[in-house]
Write an enzyme that holds these catalytic residues in place. Structure first.
Site, PDB file in Angstrom:
ATOM      1  N   ASN A   3       4.106 -20.174  22.309  1.00  0.00           N
ATOM      2  CA  ASN A   3       3.529 -19.578  23.517  1.00  0.00           C
ATOM      3  C   ASN A   3       4.495 -18.637  24.230  1.00  0.00           C
ATOM      4  OD1 ASN A   3       1.370 -21.131  22.854  1.00  0.00           O
ATOM      5  ND2 ASN A   3       1.391 -22.415  24.696  1.00  0.00           N
ATOM      6  N   THR A  14     -17.441  24.023  41.485  1.00  0.00           N
ATOM      7  CA  THR A  14     -17.854  22.758  42.110  1.00  0.00           C
ATOM      8  C   THR A  14     -19.309  22.585  41.709  1.00  0.00           C
ATOM      9  OG1 THR A  14     -18.659  23.710  44.178  1.00  0.00           O
ATOM     10  CG2 THR A  14     -16.329  23.085  44.120  1.00  0.00           C
ATOM     11  N   HIS A  15     -19.716  21.362  41.420  1.00  0.00           N
ATOM     12  CA  HIS A  15     -21.082  21.098  40.936  1.00  0.00           C
ATOM     13  C   HIS A  15     -21.372  21.901  39.669  1.00  0.00           C
ATOM     14  CE1 HIS A  15     -22.242  19.383  44.979  1.00  0.00           C
ATOM     15  NE2 HIS A  15     -21.334  20.247  45.393  1.00  0.00           N
ATOM     16  N   SER A  51     -20.466  22.943   9.906  1.00  0.00           N
ATOM     17  CA  SER A  51     -21.698  22.173   9.797  1.00  0.00           C
ATOM     18  C   SER A  51     -22.116  22.107   8.345  1.00  0.00           C
ATOM     19  CB  SER A  51     -22.790  22.873  10.613  1.00  0.00           C
ATOM     20  OG  SER A  51     -24.069  22.571  10.110  1.00  0.00           O
ATOM     21  N   LYS A  59      -4.485  -9.292  21.883  1.00  0.00           N
ATOM     22  CA  LYS A  59      -3.765  -8.265  21.112  1.00  0.00           C
ATOM     23  C   LYS A  59      -4.682  -7.162  20.623  1.00  0.00           C
ATOM     24  CE  LYS A  59      -0.153 -11.166  19.092  1.00  0.00           C
ATOM     25  NZ  LYS A  59       0.098 -11.953  17.881  1.00  0.00           N
TER      26      LYS A  59
END
Lengths: 399, 399, 399, 399
Positions: free
Chosen positions: D110, D155-156, D279, D327
């Site tokens: 441990n 912005t936006h 592609s 882990k």
């Protein structure tokens, strides 16, 4: 040609490694399904006149051989090939020559990946369901052999009402059946034909028959319109993982019960040495590691569901390479769910309830006493409850 | 009596506030369902001889009156009452006297909560489905009125193949229908009768009829054995939230498309002033806030699914008070999903594709050119692909 | 004018409701911080010559009055005002006339929101830390008064080695201190000045002094370049929530111990009646609901961390309206973490370890026996371990 | 002896496979750290008189040799050995005989696991930080070479204010530095000595010196009391993953920008052929897969953080085998974060902003016009804003 999209430009090796990731390893699972889907696609091309009967025969024979070689360990997908689809088409051209180059007409890796993945998922749904049923059988044996053992029923982890091993195990049996049913309901999202959607916008001027490939492959229906195929990416995958979450969570809770029941304080159950492990420092220990790890596995899959959902979240419509990573949480979840079922079916054979050390508080019969008082004295339940609560007839006495 | 379990001991106010949390607020939604379930339970008690016809009549009349008073705003659940179930039983005893104390025979808040919650969920499934269908209708109007507008189809956010508003909107219509179907499939976990499981271990010596309450309330089946009822806590809830995740994710992706399409660079779509908002510092701005917030909402619900799943994860079997918190993510998800559907159905009426400014790269016809070459020249797709890739017939020319 | 961006166009009420959401409610918490930040901003404008001394004096007086009125319950933010910033500017203009319109020079709601939010967070970090320290104090009292009680130390939930209440509680004390330290380390992301970044791209031709507003408000540094301000949205918020996750998780584990320790099987601890609750059907029950709900709360906040992280995930740079929803999980997490600390500090006073019923297996001294054998007989630990494991000197005997 | 806890009972192979999982593979990373920690432990045992100088010399020589053999590929951990610790101790006994059995005195797996893991993490923090700094360098080269390119600030997702490549890249540089700082702050949880806590309850009667092993190994402090060591499991791990989430999220947003900027609609940036892929069906396509996959990776790690947090959530105190699974998400997160940094540092060299095709709306100067009006005409910002909003001086004209 190494990659389906290769036009001859220099390949950046580092980019290749990063973009392919572990896909070329995962995709070995898809080879047999891609072979099946490619044959169905080629058959449709033949029926629509894009391949001659002879061309189809060569393609079919070639694909079957390539699939068998893979099944027999004859080849594995290399990093350079990127995925199952490229690996198979490359081998086909090598095997049967130029006619192999005709198989990619009216399809893209986008619909091809999905066809193979969905056929794979249809199979895995049955595999996991079968594993879950083995757990159900193990629980049913416990019901049959140890069902009469009296257990306290708990609420708030406090002894509450009388119960039994039969009721305890039976609850899990019912929920595991519910999980299997849920897993199978995901087929409504899995078993639909993506072939013919090509890159997500159809095959343009070509005359193809999506119903035909659906029939050949056993899909329930054709996914239409073509734009919905890529838009639905992640939904079937997440649906399967969600049901695996519920399944493994039920097993995790079963495991949590057994960890608790096998503490020395509870001593309800004895775990055979064969399923316990020891400590590196404490010579006396026999630990329920297997059930602890089942519980811990149940804590992982919900996160993989989130992983799967995150990948498509907020994405604009149309295919994105991001979706390749949907395979990772899906395969992890399937593998872990299957192994958890397998180990639980095995380990449940090695537990024995120990009625000799199960201590039942007399207080758990309090509600029954109140019920009897209601019937006998014709008083309301609330009054009986109060009388019993005040007189505490169970005090000082333990079975 | 204030609380169903009150035995007269001093109440620690701080503990009460913490343990009740917001439950007493949420539970106002459950009042009408608890009234229905309580009447069904009382009817069963009458049929099994635990209540006289007259007692049942009084209980039924009392419960109906209490339900109506609540619906009319006559009362709300107080913090001290903790939840809908206590509030209703308290009022019943006040209204009809001691006979009201008889209604809690053979039941516990554990099964009572679940009965009301599942009836509520059955209703909400229809409410959200109805809201989703309004979005479908709004998309169908777009298909009808603007479906012929040519759009590039995207892969990797690059123009890839020819598409149309009809294909674009149609893909979302199909997926939203799939979401509604999925939501309705959750009824197999929701529409099962928990009544009679009492605290999770049944009603002991009492002779009760769980099929009868199932029939009265329209449940498809009885959940059995009794231990499975509490063990299943969170599964129906998570199943509903999961389907809401898929639904809102599809709407979030639709919103993401519209945010992209309304950039000045794309200029595919015009948003009416009535659905855009401004900036506090930049006088020129009209922003697609409503679609941004739909997208952001789609990022929240997956987390609430995780919240719901976390609560029951790893818990030993039997009821735990933890499960009370399952209501929070469930109600949040239902409310947000409904409001997102409502606003999208509304806002979709206010968008207009602007074919005059949609720029389509000629290169998106490359695959079609290759297809035509395959058919015309009888060469393989791979060869046609290579020829087109090298000759780049689309270069230098844009519509 | 109702909204800062209002240019006179018709307002769509449904859109307003959806976009504002609950922001106007949450924002009442930010009023005092926005007042502070606005005064600091105005002072800087004065020092740079954009406001006269008299204009600043009026603005300052007005803002202070508005803040005091709010603190005294004189007003609340209305839905139509959207947020704290609009509500305050509106009131300022009403209060002091046109000069109030000068305060928004060189700022945007984007930097203004962040300034107020960060000042608020700096305060909340101290509030939660203070609440956590009360839990630490309660644990220290337990160590002082009951620390000598012998407990088995558990591994795998099995009795493993000798321990004590002092060691048990001391472990939690150390971890809670670590949580407080962690929470305070988040100040490195919180305590940086966003003012002057305006909408994310600075104040253009204006000559402003970001160091000055940092000094006035106590920020450690100026966040620069201006583009980093919006890019960092969500990072400070998530950092705070992450530390709250660790804090509440530690408390959830403490609660899980106490739920286990108060089972009748363990009987390690007695919970006072004042902190337990009862059952509606089982008259005998006293349940540890408060600890169950602390445990359940610890299962919620990790999901709200995910919610916070999801919102900014994958977003392109620059402000998006999506970020408004960052407030919801942040405020929920702060409120829940504080209430969990408060209730634990309170409830820990009401627990008493019961040495008379703590059963310690003799086997837990096995490692000590092996250690003694190593020292006494000068053999290796591995050999001593094997000898002890085989001879099982603890068997048959229990304290 | 195969396993440290082996007492001779039959081993159930299926249980072994399930409980060990992939640990024996992961643990190859820990060998060198376990060797270091074991030597430090043995040195302390010598100084406290539990080992002779000669015994220590043999153990040290043996451990160094075993570590070197492993580094040179001489051996790998087998499934039967379970983990690094067993593998090393087994080899030590084989190599130097019975004296090797003395090294496990006063320690348990441990504390041993944790010591190795923390040393490993200290190293990985530097590795990931180094990789992140390479991304910073690549961005700084972009600033230096292309910084003057004018970009609209968004912005936006709407053009909002004037910006530049310098401001754009500089924002990411600042945030990546913040991520590295955050990662390094996790050392306060990582760099503490767990050795001597043994199984979580100390070394009983043995006289050990935890400060000595801390000094030998470079730990900042000793984690105390001993019970806190296992209680803290998952906290250091989650802290590291959390910071990796922020780091990779910043890179994901950088990638999202580049995917957007390389659409034909935006055309702000050109990606070299060497970092794009093609592609399988569309000959014209060059896709930004590498950036799409970075974005998708940023969607995975938050889920692995949830996975890590789920595992310890709600667990009672003391070691549980569940913690072994900590882990998995930790190593996955470290590996992915490193590879994402590496690929971004590489790919950023291959992008070129294309000022010739960057279109800037004149409207983005609206705020500046208002600012100028404020200064020139001495009017309030609000009035200037309204005048500009109404007169729309930018209309009809685009650069």
């Amino acid at each position: 040609m190494k990659r389906l999209w290769d036009k001859g430009a220099a390949v950046d090796d580092m980019i290749l490694r990063f973009t392919v990731g572990s896909d070329y390893v995962f995709d070995n699972r898809l080879v047999e399904y891609d072979v099946r889907a490619s044959i169905a696609h080629a058959m449709m091309l033949r029926d629509k006149g894009y391949l001659t009967a002879e061309e189809f025969r060569q393609i079919e024979t070639g694909l079957i051989a390539i699939g068998e070689q893979h099944a027999n360990g004859g080849w594995k997908i290399s990093l350079e090939e990127e995925d199952a689809h490229t690996a198979i088409e490359n081998r086909l051209v090598k095997e049967i020559g130029d006619v192999g180059k005709k198989v990619h007409l009216a399809r893209s890796r986008n619909d091809q990946v999905l066809a193979a993945l969905r056929l794979y998922l249809m199979n895995e749904i049955e595999v996991v369901s079968g594993a879950a049923k083995k757990v159900i059988e193990a629980l049913e044996i416990i019901v049959k052999e140890q069902g009469d053992v009296v257990l306290p029923g708990f609420t708030h982890m406090q002894q509450a009402m009388p119960s039994s091993v039969s009721l305890w195990a039976g609850g899990f049996v019912r929920e595991l059946r519910d999980d299997v049913d849920g897993l199978r309901r995901t087929r409504s999202r899995v078993n639909v034909n993506p072939l013919g959607s090509v890159a997500g916008y159809g095959a343009g001027p070509l005359d193809i028959d999506r119903e035909a490939t659906a029939r050949s492959l056993g899909f329930d229906s054709v996914q239409s319109p073509v734009t919905s195929v890529q838009l639905s990416r992640g939904k079937a995958e997440a649906s399967v993982i969600f049901e695996l979450v519920l399944l493994v969570n039920d097993l995790g809770r079963l495991a949590a019960d057994l960890v608790l029941f096998s503490t020395s304080e509870f001593s309800y159950v004895h775990l055979a040495d064969s399923i316990t492990t020891g400590s590196s420092v404490m010579p006396q220990k026999r630990n329920p590691d297997v059930f602890e790890l089942v519980r811990a596995r149940s804590a992982q899959i919900p996160a993989w569901l989130a992983e799967s959902l995150n990948i498509c979240n907020k994405m604009t419509s149309g295919y994105h390479r991001d979706m390749q990573l949907l395979k990772e949480p899906l395969l992890r979840s399937i593998d872990v769910a299957t192994s958890v079922c397998d180990i639980m079916a095995h380990a449940l054979n090695e537990i024995r309830f120990t009625p000799e050390s199960i201590r039942v508080d007399k207080s758990i019969f309090a509600a029954e006493l109140a019920y009897e008082m209601v019937v006998r004295d014709n008083i309301s339940f609330r009054d009986a409850y109060r009388i019993i609560a005040e007189s505490k007839p169970w005090e000082g006495s333990v079975k």
